[in-house]
Design an enzyme around this catalytic site. Structure first.
Site, PDB file in Angstrom:
ATOM      1  N   TYR A 211       0.825  -1.220   0.000  1.00  0.00           N
ATOM      2  CA  TYR A 211       0.000   0.000   0.000  1.00  0.00           C
ATOM      3  C   TYR A 211       0.855   1.265   0.000  1.00  0.00           C
ATOM      4  O   TYR A 211       0.469   2.279  -0.587  1.00  0.00           O
ATOM      5  CB  TYR A 211      -1.004  -0.043   1.166  1.00  0.00           C
ATOM      6  CG  TYR A 211      -2.055  -1.094   0.906  1.00  0.00           C
ATOM      7  CD1 TYR A 211      -1.957  -2.369   1.469  1.00  0.00           C
ATOM      8  CD2 TYR A 211      -3.082  -0.862  -0.001  1.00  0.00           C
ATOM      9  CE1 TYR A 211      -2.883  -3.356   1.165  1.00  0.00           C
ATOM     10  CE2 TYR A 211      -4.012  -1.844  -0.314  1.00  0.00           C
ATOM     11  CZ  TYR A 211      -3.899  -3.094   0.267  1.00  0.00           C
ATOM     12  OH  TYR A 211      -4.785  -4.078  -0.058  1.00  0.00           O
TER      13      TYR A 211
ATOM     14  N   ARG B  98       1.467   1.836  -3.639  1.00  0.00           N
ATOM     15  CA  ARG B  98       0.277   2.354  -4.353  1.00  0.00           C
ATOM     16  C   ARG B  98      -0.029   3.783  -3.915  1.00  0.00           C
ATOM     17  O   ARG B  98      -0.471   4.613  -4.700  1.00  0.00           O
ATOM     18  CB  ARG B  98      -0.910   1.420  -4.092  1.00  0.00           C
ATOM     19  CG  ARG B  98      -0.748   0.038  -4.746  1.00  0.00           C
ATOM     20  CD  ARG B  98      -1.946  -0.852  -4.442  1.00  0.00           C
ATOM     21  NE  ARG B  98      -3.154  -0.320  -5.050  1.00  0.00           N
ATOM     22  CZ  ARG B  98      -4.381  -0.710  -4.663  1.00  0.00           C
ATOM     23  NH1 ARG B  98      -4.523  -1.569  -3.670  1.00  0.00           N
ATOM     24  NH2 ARG B  98      -5.452  -0.211  -5.255  1.00  0.00           N
TER      25      ARG B  98
ATOM     26  N   GLN C 237     -15.318   1.999  -5.788  1.00  0.00           N
ATOM     27  CA  GLN C 237     -14.585   0.869  -5.206  1.00  0.00           C
ATOM     28  C   GLN C 237     -13.093   1.222  -5.144  1.00  0.00           C
ATOM     29  O   GLN C 237     -12.319   0.482  -4.535  1.00  0.00           O
ATOM     30  CB  GLN C 237     -14.774  -0.393  -6.038  1.00  0.00           C
ATOM     31  CG  GLN C 237     -16.218  -0.859  -6.135  1.00  0.00           C
ATOM     32  CD  GLN C 237     -16.365  -1.988  -7.124  1.00  0.00           C
ATOM     33  OE1 GLN C 237     -16.288  -3.168  -6.772  1.00  0.00           O
ATOM     34  NE2 GLN C 237     -16.573  -1.642  -8.387  1.00  0.00           N
TER      35      GLN C 237
ATOM     36  N   ASP D 291      -8.031   5.222  -4.762  1.00  0.00           N
ATOM     37  CA  ASP D 291      -7.266   6.401  -5.163  1.00  0.00           C
ATOM     38  C   ASP D 291      -8.095   7.661  -4.886  1.00  0.00           C
ATOM     39  O   ASP D 291      -9.277   7.572  -4.560  1.00  0.00           O
ATOM     40  CB  ASP D 291      -6.865   6.300  -6.655  1.00  0.00           C
ATOM     41  CG  ASP D 291      -8.069   6.290  -7.605  1.00  0.00           C
ATOM     42  OD1 ASP D 291      -8.187   5.346  -8.414  1.00  0.00           O
ATOM     43  OD2 ASP D 291      -8.901   7.220  -7.543  1.00  0.00           O
TER      44      ASP D 291
ATOM     45  N   HIS E  62     -14.531   0.858  -0.364  1.00  0.00           N
ATOM     46  CA  HIS E  62     -13.402  -0.017   0.007  1.00  0.00           C
ATOM     47  C   HIS E  62     -12.287   0.734   0.720  1.00  0.00           C
ATOM     48  O   HIS E  62     -11.189   0.210   0.843  1.00  0.00           O
ATOM     49  CB  HIS E  62     -12.844  -0.723  -1.240  1.00  0.00           C
ATOM     50  CG  HIS E  62     -13.797  -1.719  -1.818  1.00  0.00           C
ATOM     51  ND1 HIS E  62     -13.694  -2.195  -3.110  1.00  0.00           N
ATOM     52  CD2 HIS E  62     -14.894  -2.328  -1.298  1.00  0.00           C
ATOM     53  CE1 HIS E  62     -14.663  -3.060  -3.346  1.00  0.00           C
ATOM     54  NE2 HIS E  62     -15.413  -3.145  -2.267  1.00  0.00           N
TER      55      HIS E  62
ATOM     56  N   CYS F 167       0.120   7.176  15.964  1.00  0.00           N
ATOM     57  CA  CYS F 167      -1.289   7.566  15.786  1.00  0.00           C
ATOM     58  C   CYS F 167      -1.496   8.978  16.326  1.00  0.00           C
ATOM     59  O   CYS F 167      -1.124   9.281  17.482  1.00  0.00           O
ATOM     60  CB  CYS F 167      -2.204   6.589  16.549  1.00  0.00           C
ATOM     61  SG  CYS F 167      -3.939   7.119  16.571  1.00  0.00           S
TER      62      CYS F 167
ATOM     63  N   GLY G 178     -16.436   1.021 -15.346  1.00  0.00           N
ATOM     64  CA  GLY G 178     -15.071   0.533 -15.145  1.00  0.00           C
ATOM     65  C   GLY G 178     -14.909  -0.483 -14.047  1.00  0.00           C
ATOM     66  O   GLY G 178     -13.914  -0.477 -13.327  1.00  0.00           O
ATOM     67  N   THR G 179     -15.887  -1.404 -13.938  1.00  0.00           N
ATOM     68  CA  THR G 179     -15.742  -2.453 -12.928  1.00  0.00           C
ATOM     69  C   THR G 179     -16.100  -3.805 -13.535  1.00  0.00           C
ATOM     70  O   THR G 179     -16.976  -3.914 -14.382  1.00  0.00           O
ATOM     71  CB  THR G 179     -16.598  -2.177 -11.676  1.00  0.00           C
ATOM     72  OG1 THR G 179     -16.411  -3.226 -10.723  1.00  0.00           O
ATOM     73  CG2 THR G 179     -18.075  -2.058 -12.011  1.00  0.00           C
TER      74      THR G 179
HETATM   75  N1  APR Z   1     -12.177   2.241 -19.556  1.00  0.00           N
HETATM   76  C1  APR Z   1     -13.244   1.557 -19.070  1.00  0.00           C
HETATM   77  N2  APR Z   1     -13.154   0.353 -18.456  1.00  0.00           N
HETATM   78  C2  APR Z   1     -11.924  -0.174 -18.339  1.00  0.00           C
HETATM   79  C3  APR Z   1     -10.761   0.470 -18.810  1.00  0.00           C
HETATM   80  C4  APR Z   1     -10.932   1.727 -19.440  1.00  0.00           C
HETATM   81  N3  APR Z   1      -9.899   2.415 -19.934  1.00  0.00           N
HETATM   82  N4  APR Z   1      -9.698  -0.330 -18.540  1.00  0.00           N
HETATM   83  C5  APR Z   1     -10.177  -1.422 -17.918  1.00  0.00           C
HETATM   84  N5  APR Z   1     -11.514  -1.333 -17.797  1.00  0.00           N
HETATM   85  C6  APR Z   1     -12.433  -2.294 -17.179  1.00  0.00           C
HETATM   86  C7  APR Z   1     -12.043  -3.739 -17.357  1.00  0.00           C
HETATM   87  O1  APR Z   1     -12.612  -4.260 -18.565  1.00  0.00           O
HETATM   88  C8  APR Z   1     -12.657  -4.391 -16.123  1.00  0.00           C
HETATM   89  O2  APR Z   1     -13.995  -4.814 -16.394  1.00  0.00           O
HETATM   90  O3  APR Z   1     -12.407  -2.051 -15.793  1.00  0.00           O
HETATM   91  C9  APR Z   1     -12.688  -3.267 -15.090  1.00  0.00           C
HETATM   92  C10 APR Z   1     -11.651  -3.428 -13.993  1.00  0.00           C
HETATM   93  O4  APR Z   1     -11.987  -4.590 -13.267  1.00  0.00           O
HETATM   94  P1  APR Z   1     -11.131  -4.978 -11.986  1.00  0.00           P
HETATM   95  O5  APR Z   1      -9.687  -4.897 -12.319  1.00  0.00           O
HETATM   96  O6  APR Z   1     -11.713  -6.257 -11.467  1.00  0.00           O
HETATM   97  O7  APR Z   1     -11.399  -3.795 -10.943  1.00  0.00           O
HETATM   98  P2  APR Z   1     -12.691  -3.595 -10.041  1.00  0.00           P
HETATM   99  O8  APR Z   1     -13.923  -4.082 -10.757  1.00  0.00           O
HETATM  100  O9  APR Z   1     -12.688  -2.192  -9.600  1.00  0.00           O
HETATM  101  O10 APR Z   1     -12.389  -4.551  -8.779  1.00  0.00           O
HETATM  102  C11 APR Z   1     -13.335  -4.516  -7.738  1.00  0.00           C
HETATM  103  O11 APR Z   1     -11.917  -5.975  -6.437  1.00  0.00           O
HETATM  104  O12 APR Z   1      -9.815  -6.546  -5.788  1.00  0.00           O
HETATM  105  C12 APR Z   1     -10.958  -5.919  -5.387  1.00  0.00           C
HETATM  106  O13 APR Z   1     -11.141  -4.217  -3.790  1.00  0.00           O
HETATM  107  C13 APR Z   1     -10.690  -4.473  -5.090  1.00  0.00           C
HETATM  108  O14 APR Z   1     -12.116  -2.572  -5.510  1.00  0.00           O
HETATM  109  C14 APR Z   1     -11.555  -3.728  -6.100  1.00  0.00           C
HETATM  110  C15 APR Z   1     -12.617  -4.752  -6.437  1.00  0.00           C
END
Ligand code: APR
Length: 244
Positions: free
Chosen positions: A65, A68, A100, A103, A118, A145, A185-186
């Site tokens: 961390y 990051r 989620q 940053d 998160h 702390c 973007g998830t």
């Molecule tokens: N524009 C839009 N979407 C994008 C881009 C982009 N430039 N680049 C990647 N993606 C998409 C990918 O296709 C994917 O579906 O963003 C998604 C990222 O997925 P993950 O890497 O699984 O991230 P996230 O969904 O935020 O993960 C959820 O998992 O590990 C835990 O706590 C962590 O918050 C995180 C949670």
């Protein structure tokens, strides 16, 4: 491609809930978790993102961390973050961004109606007094702390796997009042966030997915647009604000 009109308006303007994931920060240069070069390609969740890992190998977890957190100084919000901040400032209806991401790019773009489900890299949690404080440095160098003075008891204020996500009641109340739920973007791989679209559908909200590719829950969305967030999100925000 004009967006289908919002089915329902409660009062004057629609209530919108937006869920964002690592994909919205990808074009800013921050790694996502899954997919090519994903964080979980280089690290095992079990080694850096569980309470057991923190107890077993604190140094590895704090380093993960610290690295990051340090990377935040090298990146900036992209057009997708900026567009959501504009929506936050100009949308006269209800709006909540549930991210989620840990940053601070939504904040740096100016978003205010924001929840970090998160946790946040720039926040520390004291295992002594339970207090939280803003933290921008490196934990490996030793910490005190600000609340209770405990030495080396600060941990990343990140919700590890197996821990309880933040602000669930507030988030669920917002989703239950939503006219529109948008996922950006998830991958839809992690609950409870991945389940919010089902809750939105259950209350009759319209659902929209903006992503690079279909997520695990893409079949649950009324409308789906695929491409980079920095293109899709500004387009969508302009469509919405032009109809306000
Ligand atoms: N524009 C839009 N979407 C994008 C881009 C982009 N430039 N680049 C990647 N993606 C998409 C990918 O296709 C994917 O579906 O963003 C998604 C990222 O997925 P993950 O890497 O699984 O991230 P996230 O969904 O935020 O993960 C959820 O998992 O590990 C835990 O706590 C962590 O918050 C995180 C949670």
């Amino acid at each position: 491609m004009a967006m289908t009109p919002l089915r329902s308006y409660r009062g004057v303007m629609a209530n919108i809930v937006i869920l964002t994931g690592a994909g919205i920060s990808a074009e800013s240069g921050l790694a996502t978790f899954r997919g090519p070069d994903g964080l979980w390609e280089g690290h095992r969740v079990e080694d850096v993102c569980t309470p057991e890992a923190l107890a077993r190998d604190r140094e590895t977890v704090l380093r993960f961390y610290d690295e990051r957190r340090a990377a935040l100084a090298t990146v900036a919000p992209n057009a997708a973050h900026q567009a959501l901040a504009k929506l936050d400032a100009e949308w006269r209806g209800g709006l909540l961004i549930v991210t989620q991401n840990v940053d601070d790019l939504h904040e740096r773009a100016g978003a205010e109606r924001l929840i970090h489900i998160h946790g946040e890299l720039l926040s520390a949690l004291c295992e002594g007094c339970g207090g939280r404080e803003r933290f921008a440095g490196a934990m490996l160098g030793g910490t005190v702390c600000a609340g209770c003075g405990a030495v080396n008891r600060l941990r990343p204020d990140i919700v590890f796997f197996g821990e309880i996500p933040y602000d669930m009641e507030r988030i669920e109340a917002a989703v239950q009042a939503a006219d529109l739920f948008v996922s950006i973007g998830t991958s839809g791989a992690v609950y409870p966030a991945a389940g919010f679209v089902r809750l939105a559908r259950a209350v009759g909200a319209q659902t929209l997915e903006l992503n690079l590719e279909p997520s695990e829950g893409s079949f649950l969305f009324d409308e789906r647009r695929y491409g980079p967030a920095s293109v899709l999100v500004p387009e969508w925000v302009e469509e919405l604000l032009s109809r306000q």
